[in-house]
Design a protein around this motif. Structure first.
Motif, PDB file in Angstrom:
ATOM      1  N   GLU A   2       0.946  -1.010   0.080  1.00 58.12           N
ATOM      2  CA  GLU A   2      -0.225  -0.007   0.061  1.00 58.12           C
ATOM      3  C   GLU A   2       0.970   1.286  -0.023  1.00 58.12           C
ATOM      4  N   MET A   3       2.003   1.265   0.794  1.00 59.62           N
ATOM      5  CA  MET A   3       2.845   2.409   0.793  1.00 59.62           C
ATOM      6  C   MET A   3       3.289   2.661  -0.683  1.00 59.62           C
ATOM      7  N   CYS A   4       3.788   1.523  -1.241  1.00 55.87           N
ATOM      8  CA  CYS A   4       4.349   1.801  -2.585  1.00 55.87           C
ATOM      9  C   CYS A   4       3.220   2.332  -3.562  1.00 55.87           C
ATOM     10  N   PRO A  60       2.893  11.964  -0.702  1.00 52.76           N
ATOM     11  CA  PRO A  60       4.135  12.075   0.189  1.00 52.76           C
ATOM     12  C   PRO A  60       4.290  10.968   0.934  1.00 52.76           C
ATOM     13  N   PRO A  61       5.603  10.224   1.155  1.00 54.81           N
ATOM     14  CA  PRO A  61       5.802   9.209   1.850  1.00 54.81           C
ATOM     15  C   PRO A  61       5.127   9.240   3.505  1.00 54.81           C
ATOM     16  N   SER A  62       5.372  10.295   4.152  1.00 53.65           N
ATOM     17  CA  SER A  62       4.721  10.533   5.668  1.00 53.65           C
ATOM     18  C   SER A  62       3.179  10.228   5.185  1.00 53.65           C
ATOM     19  N   GLU A  63       2.640  10.769   4.474  1.00 54.89           N
ATOM     20  CA  GLU A  63       1.121  10.774   4.454  1.00 54.89           C
ATOM     21  C   GLU A  63       0.787   9.195   3.897  1.00 54.89           C
ATOM     22  N   ALA A  64       1.620   8.760   3.083  1.00 53.66           N
ATOM     23  CA  ALA A  64       1.506   7.144   2.481  1.00 53.66           C
ATOM     24  C   ALA A  64       1.583   6.320   3.712  1.00 53.66           C
ATOM     25  N   ALA A  65       2.465   6.505   4.626  1.00 51.94           N
ATOM     26  CA  ALA A  65       2.924   5.723   5.705  1.00 51.94           C
ATOM     27  C   ALA A  65       1.766   5.658   6.824  1.00 51.94           C
ATOM     28  N   VAL A  95      -6.969   6.192  -5.280  1.00 53.59           N
ATOM     29  CA  VAL A  95      -5.979   5.002  -5.315  1.00 53.59           C
ATOM     30  C   VAL A  95      -6.911   3.706  -5.193  1.00 53.59           C
ATOM     31  N   THR A  96      -7.008   3.082  -6.273  1.00 53.76           N
ATOM     32  CA  THR A  96      -7.431   1.643  -6.176  1.00 53.76           C
ATOM     33  C   THR A  96      -6.512   0.604  -5.862  1.00 53.76           C
ATOM     34  N   PRO A  97      -6.872  -0.521  -5.466  1.00 53.71           N
ATOM     35  CA  PRO A  97      -5.931  -1.652  -5.242  1.00 53.71           C
ATOM     36  C   PRO A  97      -5.144  -2.145  -6.483  1.00 53.71           C
ATOM     37  N   GLY A  98      -3.976  -2.068  -6.322  1.00 53.70           N
ATOM     38  CA  GLY A  98      -3.030  -2.058  -7.549  1.00 53.70           C
ATOM     39  C   GLY A  98      -2.545  -0.767  -8.081  1.00 53.70           C
TER      40      GLY A  98
END
Length: 328
Positions: free
Chosen positions: A55-57, A65-70, A89-92
């Protein structure tokens, strides 16, 4: 109940298309690491841990942004801004490549290519070639990813061209780094060239790497070799076989193929000719005439060339269709 299987950081990095350094950085900065770890042991990632990393990727590939993605990947309540950016953002992810069933390394390579992460792409290619060799790496990791990029590009207009260019450049560089075995003495070479106007040379580069690894002498002339230079190269090198690549029907020149097949080289009274092997989808499925073979796959092509070097003429080299070298 059996415990969930756990993977090392290196194995997870390869499957996701990121470097181990990136995973360690995410763990240090955003606490997105293994949920459980025993003291004194290396990190071990469970399927649940890996799902969070996936999910992070996906989110970072979409520009989050990585902080929000995390925060999203860890299940924390994201801020309004994060939720708005991640909602589509959908699965995949809509940017995911349609790979189908491939090795985990192929999925990691695709993810890294979509992110335009050149260092990760280079590292994954290097590992695939070292672990599996040029043939398996090409057939099971590299070619499926290239085909997926092509399908994505074809269905998305002008988008993803930059992904294809970056991936192609890195693949070419990785194939060129494959160290060839020493060439045996007095063995005629195999000449590899793209026909005039043909710029797609990667499959031919894969064949060159695979032949070189086996110690087969190769003379590689790459993309868009002019007709006159091609004929001169055949006369000067006296190859046992010449392989001509054409990606499209617009570049496949059958008159040139017949001309190359008819070239004689060597001293008067001891003249020789080369077997001509046509590779690439541009030529169509059939061989084009006497002493002209048709190649269709990297692995079988190596076997055909080995037969020719041993002085035997396989069916494809005698003007009949059959398996051989690199349409992938």
């Amino acid at each position: 109940m059996d415990p969930e299987p756990a993977l090392s950081t290196g194995a997870v990095a390869r499957s996701l298309g990121v470097s181990p350094t990136t995973l360690r950085s995410w763990e240090r900065r955003y606490a997105i690491g293994p949920a459980h770890r025993e003291d004194g042991r290396h990190r071990r990632w469970t399927p649940g841990d890996i799902a969070r990393l996936e999910e992070m990727c996906r989110l970072t590939a979409r520009g989050v942004p990585p902080s929000e993605a995390a925060r999203v990947a860890l299940g924390a309540a994201p801020g309004t801004r994060t939720a708005g950016r991640a909602a589509g953002v959908t699965p995949g992810g809509p940017g995911a490549l349609p790979l189908g069933e491939v090795r985990p390394e192929g999925r990691g390579l695709a993810r890294a290519a979509v992110r335009l992460d050149a260092p990760a792409v280079a590292e994954l290619l290097e590992a695939a070639l070292a672990d599996h060799g040029p043939v398996a790496a090409w057939e099971e990791v590299i070619a499926p990813t290239l085909h997926a990029v092509g399908r994505k590009w074809a269905s998305a207009g002008e988008r993803y061209i930059e992904v294809e260019h970056l991936l192609s450049w890195q693949i070419s560089a990785a194939l060129h780094r494959v160290r060839p075995a020493p060439e045996p003495l007095r063995v005629p070479p195999v000449l590899l060239a793209c026909v005039p106007g043909e710029l797609h040379s990667l499959p031919l580069e894969a064949l060159a790497a695979a032949l070189g690894e086996r110690g087969v002498p190769v003379r590689m002339f790459g993309a868009a070799l002019p007709a006159g230079a091609l004929c001169d190269a055949v006369r000067r090198t006296g190859p046992r076989a010449a392989v001509l690549w054409a990606q499209s029907r617009t570049t496949a020149d059958r008159a040139l193929a017949r001309s190359v097949a008819g070239i004689e080289w060597g001293l008067r009274g001891a003249r020789g000719r080369s077997a001509l092997l046509l590779a690439g989808p541009g030529w169509g499925p059939e061989a084009q005439g006497p002493r002209i073979g048709r190649l269709s796959g990297l692995r079988s092509g190596l076997a055909v060339i080995a037969e020719l070097l041993a002085g035997r003429a396989p069916a494809t080299a005698a003007g009949h269709p059959g398996p051989a070298a690199c349409d992938s």
